[in-house]
Write a protein that holds these residues in place. Structure first.
Motif, PDB file in Angstrom:
ATOM      1  N   LEU A 144     102.652  83.941  31.534  1.00 15.95           N
ATOM      2  CA  LEU A 144     103.160  82.600  31.817  1.00 15.95           C
ATOM      3  C   LEU A 144     102.598  81.564  30.848  1.00 15.95           C
ATOM      4  CD1 LEU A 144     103.074  82.744  35.708  1.00 15.95           C
ATOM      5  CD2 LEU A 144     105.101  82.700  34.248  1.00 15.95           C
ATOM      6  N   PHE A 145     101.374  81.781  30.373  1.00 15.41           N
ATOM      7  CA  PHE A 145     100.840  80.900  29.333  1.00 15.41           C
ATOM      8  C   PHE A 145     101.684  80.991  28.059  1.00 15.41           C
ATOM      9  CE2 PHE A 145      96.576  80.385  31.375  1.00 15.41           C
ATOM     10  CZ  PHE A 145      96.439  79.030  31.160  1.00 15.41           C
ATOM     11  N   GLU A 146     102.199  82.186  27.761  1.00 17.24           N
ATOM     12  CA  GLU A 146     102.932  82.415  26.531  1.00 17.24           C
ATOM     13  C   GLU A 146     104.438  82.230  26.693  1.00 17.24           C
ATOM     14  OE1 GLU A 146     101.431  82.874  23.680  1.00 17.24           O
ATOM     15  OE2 GLU A 146      99.487  82.773  24.716  1.00 17.24           O
ATOM     16  N   ARG A 147     104.895  81.887  27.872  1.00 15.08           N
ATOM     17  CA  ARG A 147     106.349  81.783  28.125  1.00 15.08           C
ATOM     18  C   ARG A 147     107.014  80.851  27.114  1.00 15.08           C
ATOM     19  NH1 ARG A 147     108.975  81.163  34.038  1.00 15.08           N
ATOM     20  NH2 ARG A 147     108.600  83.414  33.913  1.00 15.08           N
ATOM     21  N   ASP A 148     108.107  81.350  26.525  1.00 14.15           N
ATOM     22  CA  ASP A 148     108.827  80.611  25.488  1.00 14.15           C
ATOM     23  C   ASP A 148     110.244  80.348  25.983  1.00 14.15           C
ATOM     24  OD1 ASP A 148     110.166  79.674  23.265  1.00 14.15           O
ATOM     25  OD2 ASP A 148     109.260  81.088  21.865  1.00 14.15           O
ATOM     26  N   ALA A 190     109.420  74.264  43.795  1.00 12.57           N
ATOM     27  CA  ALA A 190     108.085  73.713  43.564  1.00 12.57           C
ATOM     28  C   ALA A 190     108.168  72.582  42.549  1.00 12.57           C
ATOM     29  CB  ALA A 190     107.150  74.805  43.052  1.00 12.57           C
ATOM     30  N   ASP A 191     107.542  71.460  42.860  1.00  7.13           N
ATOM     31  CA  ASP A 191     107.520  70.368  41.891  1.00  7.13           C
ATOM     32  C   ASP A 191     106.873  70.831  40.592  1.00  7.13           C
ATOM     33  OD1 ASP A 191     108.798  68.386  43.390  1.00  7.13           O
ATOM     34  OD2 ASP A 191     106.948  67.885  44.439  1.00  7.13           O
ATOM     35  N   ALA A 192     105.806  71.603  40.713  1.00  2.00           N
ATOM     36  CA  ALA A 192     105.127  72.139  39.530  1.00  2.00           C
ATOM     37  C   ALA A 192     104.310  73.366  39.918  1.00  2.00           C
ATOM     38  CB  ALA A 192     104.211  71.077  38.902  1.00  2.00           C
ATOM     39  N   VAL A 193     104.092  74.215  38.942  1.00  7.30           N
ATOM     40  CA  VAL A 193     103.193  75.359  39.090  1.00  7.30           C
ATOM     41  C   VAL A 193     102.141  75.245  37.999  1.00  7.30           C
ATOM     42  CG1 VAL A 193     102.957  77.863  39.091  1.00  7.30           C
ATOM     43  CG2 VAL A 193     105.046  76.806  39.993  1.00  7.30           C
ATOM     44  N   MET A 194     100.881  75.246  38.399  1.00  3.32           N
ATOM     45  CA  MET A 194      99.784  75.210  37.431  1.00  3.32           C
ATOM     46  C   MET A 194      99.294  76.643  37.210  1.00  3.32           C
ATOM     47  SD  MET A 194      96.158  73.113  37.476  1.00  3.32           S
ATOM     48  CE  MET A 194      95.468  73.932  38.923  1.00  3.32           C
ATOM     49  N   VAL A 195      99.326  77.067  35.967  1.00  6.22           N
ATOM     50  CA  VAL A 195      98.825  78.383  35.600  1.00  6.22           C
ATOM     51  C   VAL A 195      97.426  78.215  35.022  1.00  6.22           C
ATOM     52  CG1 VAL A 195      99.247  80.467  34.245  1.00  6.22           C
ATOM     53  CG2 VAL A 195     101.187  79.053  35.007  1.00  6.22           C
ATOM     54  N   THR A 196      96.441  78.902  35.589  1.00  6.95           N
ATOM     55  CA  THR A 196      95.111  78.961  34.999  1.00  6.95           C
ATOM     56  C   THR A 196      94.909  80.375  34.464  1.00  6.95           C
ATOM     57  OG1 THR A 196      93.960  79.661  37.020  1.00  6.95           O
ATOM     58  CG2 THR A 196      94.302  77.286  36.717  1.00  6.95           C
ATOM     59  N   ARG A 207      98.476  75.660  32.058  1.00  6.63           N
ATOM     60  CA  ARG A 207      99.844  75.373  31.634  1.00  6.63           C
ATOM     61  C   ARG A 207     100.616  74.949  32.870  1.00  6.63           C
ATOM     62  NH1 ARG A 207     104.560  78.782  28.348  1.00  6.63           N
ATOM     63  NH2 ARG A 207     105.904  76.932  28.136  1.00  6.63           N
ATOM     64  N   ILE A 208     101.460  73.938  32.706  1.00  5.36           N
ATOM     65  CA  ILE A 208     102.252  73.425  33.806  1.00  5.36           C
ATOM     66  C   ILE A 208     103.710  73.853  33.623  1.00  5.36           C
ATOM     67  CG2 ILE A 208     103.131  71.365  34.957  1.00  5.36           C
ATOM     68  CD1 ILE A 208     100.194  71.773  35.499  1.00  5.36           C
ATOM     69  N   LEU A 209     104.277  74.464  34.655  1.00  4.88           N
ATOM     70  CA  LEU A 209     105.691  74.807  34.695  1.00  4.88           C
ATOM     71  C   LEU A 209     106.321  73.948  35.779  1.00  4.88           C
ATOM     72  CD1 LEU A 209     105.324  78.706  34.636  1.00  4.88           C
ATOM     73  CD2 LEU A 209     105.572  77.168  32.673  1.00  4.88           C
ATOM     74  N   GLU A 210     107.330  73.162  35.424  1.00  8.00           N
ATOM     75  CA  GLU A 210     107.894  72.217  36.375  1.00  8.00           C
ATOM     76  C   GLU A 210     109.179  72.732  37.012  1.00  8.00           C
ATOM     77  OE1 GLU A 210     107.112  68.589  33.429  1.00  8.00           O
ATOM     78  OE2 GLU A 210     107.588  67.911  35.468  1.00  8.00           O
TER      79      GLU A 210
END
Length: 214
Positions: free
Chosen positions: A175-179, A35-41, A23-26
């Motif tokens: 963070l995957f489930e962040r709404d 941060a330009d983006a945060v990649m969640v694995t 999931r990408i959080l920008e």
């Protein structure tokens, strides 16, 4: 020449192809940088700094210091104008992805894979979570709600009580489930509640001042 807007969406597609479930959080604030983006694995957080052909290294030293504190791994994604020199401006543990303009669209190549940031601070990392996400993790681990305690208190208690690997996975799951729609509604309700309370507080203050003058 590729600009940031040309790189982002194709980059996120490339990362999904490379890492699988992500999931990408920008545009996430981290210390004095963003941060330009945060990649969640499923088990790690990756900070991603994009340096397009139009960008300079003016803020990069400060940015890398902040990224290193918050994320497990970090990537610099750079246009061709930076590809030959970017490694000179990065810590040795940072990964590098190059991007070149092609007729079919931007082409990405992992020039250097990242290693774990030796400066990552677990307290900084857990601060990324919202209070509601912390509360969910507290419940998962059978901890008290600590509703009257500060967010910092709750973060520290989780760091103390939950094994690191378990907490890491639970943070990624959160963070995957962040709404974002849900949190906007929570903020709206909180502000509405405060607005209702403020007139009453004002009346109590006026009564106290009036009494004191008698």
């Amino acid at each position: 020449m590729l600009y940031d807007r040309d790189i982002r969406e194709p980059l996120f597609d490339f990362l999904e192809e490379t890492y699988g479930k992500i999931r990408i959080l920008e545009e996430k604030t981290m210390g004095k940088s963003r941060a330009d983006a945060v990649m969640v694995t499923v088990d790690a957080l990756y900070g991603i700094e994009i340096k397009s052909d139009a960008d300079t290294y003016a803020r990069l030293a400060r940015q890398t210091r902040d990224y290193d504190l918050y994320y497990d791994y970090n990537y610099a994604v750079v246009g061709t104008s930076h590809a030959l020199h970017i490694e000179e401006h990065l810590p040795a543990w940072w990964g590098v992805i190059t991007v070149e303009p092609m007729a079919a669209g931007p082409d990405f190549y992992i020039l250097r894979r990242p290693r774990p940031s030796p400066k990552m601070d677990r307290g900084r990392k857990i601060s990324i979570l919202w209070r509601s996400e912390l509360a969910h993790i507290q419940a998962l681990n059978g901890l008290p709600a600590y509703r009257e305690k500060s967010k910092t208190f709750v973060q520290n208690r989780l760091l103390e009580r939950v094994p690191e690997k378990i907490l890491q996975r639970q943070m990624c799951d959160a963070l995957f489930e962040r709404d974002y729609t849900a949190i906007e509604e929570q903020i709206r309700q909180f502000r509405a509640k405060r607005q209702k309370q403020q007139p009453e507080k004002g009346r109590r203050k006026r009564r106290r001042r009036g009494t004191g003058g008698l």
